[in-house]
Design a protein around this motif. Structure first.
Motif, short mmCIF file in Angstrom:
data_model
loop_
_atom_site.label_atom_id
_atom_site.label_comp_id
_atom_site.label_asym_id
_atom_site.label_seq_id
_atom_site.Cartn_x
_atom_site.Cartn_y
_atom_site.Cartn_z
N SER A 202 0.77 -1.35 0.02
CA SER A 202 0.20 -0.09 -0.10
C SER A 202 0.61 1.40 0.13
O SER A 202 1.97 1.24 0.30
CB SER A 202 -0.83 0.06 1.42
OG SER A 202 0.37 0.08 2.32
N VAL A 203 0.02 2.23 -0.35
CA VAL A 203 0.55 3.88 -0.52
C VAL A 203 1.37 3.96 0.68
O VAL A 203 2.62 4.35 0.22
CB VAL A 203 0.02 5.08 -0.83
CG1 VAL A 203 0.18 5.72 -0.90
CG2 VAL A 203 -0.51 4.01 -2.43
N TYR A 204 0.95 4.02 2.05
CA TYR A 204 1.52 4.11 3.37
C TYR A 204 1.88 3.51 4.08
O TYR A 204 2.61 4.12 5.16
CB TYR A 204 0.59 5.32 3.80
CG TYR A 204 -0.07 6.61 2.94
CD1 TYR A 204 0.91 7.77 2.75
CD2 TYR A 204 -1.17 7.11 2.55
CE1 TYR A 204 0.62 8.47 1.73
CE2 TYR A 204 -1.63 7.92 1.06
CZ TYR A 204 -0.74 8.59 1.23
OH TYR A 204 -0.73 9.73 -0.04
N GLY A 205 1.56 2.33 3.49
CA GLY A 205 1.61 1.19 4.86
C GLY A 205 3.23 -0.05 3.88
O GLY A 205 4.17 1.10 3.06
N VAL A 206 3.02 -0.94 4.40
CA VAL A 206 4.38 -1.85 3.73
C VAL A 206 4.12 -1.66 2.89
O VAL A 206 3.43 -2.35 2.29
CB VAL A 206 4.15 -2.99 5.52
CG1 VAL A 206 5.14 -4.20 4.88
CG2 VAL A 206 3.94 -2.98 6.44
N GLN A 207 5.22 -1.90 2.40
CA GLN A 207 6.06 -2.36 0.34
C GLN A 207 6.91 -2.91 1.64
O GLN A 207 7.91 -3.27 1.64
CB GLN A 207 6.59 -0.89 0.38
CG GLN A 207 4.54 0.15 0.23
CD GLN A 207 5.75 1.43 -0.85
OE1 GLN A 207 7.12 0.46 -1.53
NE2 GLN A 207 4.70 2.24 -1.35
N ASN A 208 6.92 -4.68 -0.05
CA ASN A 208 7.59 -5.35 0.00
C ASN A 208 8.38 -5.27 -1.43
O ASN A 208 7.50 -5.60 -2.23
CB ASN A 208 7.30 -6.78 0.36
CG ASN A 208 6.99 -6.65 2.72
OD1 ASN A 208 8.16 -6.97 2.70
ND2 ASN A 208 5.40 -6.98 2.45
N LEU A 209 9.73 -5.54 -1.79
CA LEU A 209 10.35 -5.63 -2.86
C LEU A 209 10.14 -7.13 -3.28
O LEU A 209 10.90 -7.85 -2.26
CB LEU A 209 11.38 -4.92 -2.88
CG LEU A 209 12.31 -5.12 -4.44
CD1 LEU A 209 12.20 -4.45 -4.99
CD2 LEU A 209 13.82 -4.52 -4.04
N ILE A 210 9.45 -7.36 -4.46
CA ILE A 210 9.48 -9.03 -4.37
C ILE A 210 10.06 -9.57 -5.62
O ILE A 210 10.04 -8.65 -6.63
CB ILE A 210 7.68 -9.71 -5.09
CG1 ILE A 210 7.21 -8.80 -3.62
CG2 ILE A 210 7.22 -10.72 -5.22
CD1 ILE A 210 6.70 -8.87 -2.99
N LEU A 211 10.78 -10.74 -6.30
CA LEU A 211 10.81 -11.17 -6.88
C LEU A 211 10.52 -12.14 -7.76
O LEU A 211 9.33 -13.37 -6.70
CB LEU A 211 12.43 -11.77 -6.72
CG LEU A 211 13.13 -12.95 -7.65
CD1 LEU A 211 13.74 -11.47 -8.53
CD2 LEU A 211 14.40 -13.64 -7.10
N VAL A 212 9.92 -12.02 -8.91
CA VAL A 212 8.83 -13.62 -9.24
C VAL A 212 10.07 -13.63 -10.77
O VAL A 212 10.47 -13.04 -11.28
CB VAL A 212 7.70 -12.43 -10.21
CG1 VAL A 212 7.03 -13.29 -10.61
CG2 VAL A 212 7.18 -11.82 -8.76
N MET A 220 4.77 -19.38 -12.34
CA MET A 220 5.62 -18.32 -11.25
C MET A 220 6.15 -19.21 -9.82
O MET A 220 5.11 -19.52 -9.69
CB MET A 220 4.69 -17.43 -11.06
CG MET A 220 3.79 -16.25 -12.03
SD MET A 220 4.79 -16.06 -13.18
CE MET A 220 3.95 -15.58 -14.79
N THR A 221 7.50 -18.45 -9.32
CA THR A 221 7.49 -18.55 -8.18
C THR A 221 8.14 -16.89 -7.74
O THR A 221 8.09 -16.25 -8.15
CB THR A 221 8.61 -19.16 -7.63
OG1 THR A 221 9.68 -19.19 -8.39
CG2 THR A 221 8.31 -21.17 -7.56
N THR A 222 7.08 -16.29 -6.83
CA THR A 222 7.16 -15.29 -5.63
C THR A 222 8.36 -15.50 -4.40
O THR A 222 8.43 -16.41 -3.81
CB THR A 222 6.39 -14.05 -5.56
OG1 THR A 222 6.38 -14.92 -4.65
CG2 THR A 222 5.99 -14.30 -6.79
N ARG A 223 9.27 -14.35 -4.42
CA ARG A 223 9.85 -14.56 -3.09
C ARG A 223 10.14 -13.25 -2.27
O ARG A 223 10.19 -12.07 -3.55
CB ARG A 223 11.37 -14.33 -3.46
CG ARG A 223 12.38 -15.24 -2.08
CD ARG A 223 13.35 -16.39 -2.70
NE ARG A 223 13.65 -16.29 -3.52
CZ ARG A 223 15.35 -15.93 -4.28
NH1 ARG A 223 16.07 -15.92 -3.09
NH2 ARG A 223 16.13 -15.65 -4.99
N ASN A 224 9.71 -12.78 -1.15
CA ASN A 224 9.94 -11.17 -0.65
C ASN A 224 11.28 -11.16 -0.08
O ASN A 224 12.03 -12.25 0.30
CB ASN A 224 9.17 -11.40 0.80
CG ASN A 224 8.34 -10.64 1.37
OD1 ASN A 224 8.24 -9.35 0.54
ND2 ASN A 224 7.37 -11.11 1.61
#
Ligand code: SAH
Length: 238
Positions: A202-212, A220-224
């Protein structure tokens, strides 16, 4: 003696034109600041020499507004107008490393901003396509990239949610604005075996950089990777 001094001065004046112009663009002081910036990035954990080499070469001070140029080599984001920012150098380096950037990699960037991240990828030898939702930023970044010699970079004014279908598929996709979700068209436009890095949250909340990662069979696999803070990925052209 006098004549020799006069000649020396004349020679220096004659040589002064291009030399001075060049020094104004990227002098020893800027290079020293850039080395210090890269030292910070190394201490933060980035090890890929291809990425570090590019960060050492690209003149970041040319990508920020004149009034914050003195701050160009600090490890923080900076304003570039229209409520937008140039990302923190460590984050640029980290994302470049995670992407596996190397010569010939065909990369789509969403969020051109200043053009700095695109220049880092171009300096590595990637084949760079970059999209920006603010027309003025896209126009300015394209001009800046051309002026600095990164003329292979293709810049398009457009909404990155749609990707760049005419140029797809891409080996890698890098999104430099925080998305609420991973845009399906960007997944579609990623080659099997390809990688995407994208901040999600979210804009003001938590953001995570994700590797897809898309495997050779298209799964697809995703990793935080890292908690981050980016400006939001917008919808609708500006
Ligand atoms: N990579 C940039 C920094 C990006 S800041 C640099 O190196 O300077 C994020 C950028 O994404 C901003 O310029 C913002 O205008 C742009 N942006 C936001 N939403 C977008 C969208 N949907 N499509 C393309 N660009 C977008």
């Amino acid at each position: 003696m006098l004549r020799q001094t006069a000649m020396l001065v004349l020679t220096l004046v004659a040589a002064g034109g291009p030399l001075v112009a060049q020094a104004g663009r990227d002098d020893a002081a800027q290079r020293a600041r850039r080395q210090a910036m890269v030292d910070v990035i190394v201490r933060a954990g980035v090890r890929d020499t291809t990425t570090l080499g590019a960060m050492l070469r690209v003149p970041r001070h040319e990508f920020v507004p004149a009034d914050v140029r003195d701050l160009a080599y600090g490890d923080h984001p900076l304003p570039i107008g229209h409520g937008q920012t140039i990302s923190q150098p460590y984050i640029v380096a980290f994302m470049t490393e995670v992407l596996g950037a190397r010569p010939g990699l065909k990369v789509l960037e969403v969020g051109t901003g200043s053009g700095y991240q695109a220049a880092v990828l171009a300096a590595i030898g990637c084949d760079v396509y970059t999209m920006e939702i603010f027309e003025v930023l896209a126009t300015e970044a394209a001009a800046r990239l051309r002026l600095l010699g990164y003329d292979g970079v293709r810049v398009r004014h457009g909404d990155g949610h749609h990707g760049w279908p005419e140029a797809a598929p891409f080996d890698a996709v890098i999104v430099t604005a925080a998305a609420g979700y991973v845009p399906p068209k960007l997944l579609e436009q990623l080659k099997p075996g390809g990688r995407m890095v994208i901040p999600v949250g979210s804009v003001y909340g938590v953001q995570n950089l994700i590797l897809v990662e898309k495997d050779p069979r298209g799964r697809m696999t995703t990793r935080n990777l890292l908690p981050v803070r980016f400006v939001p990925m917008l919808e609708g052209l500006r």
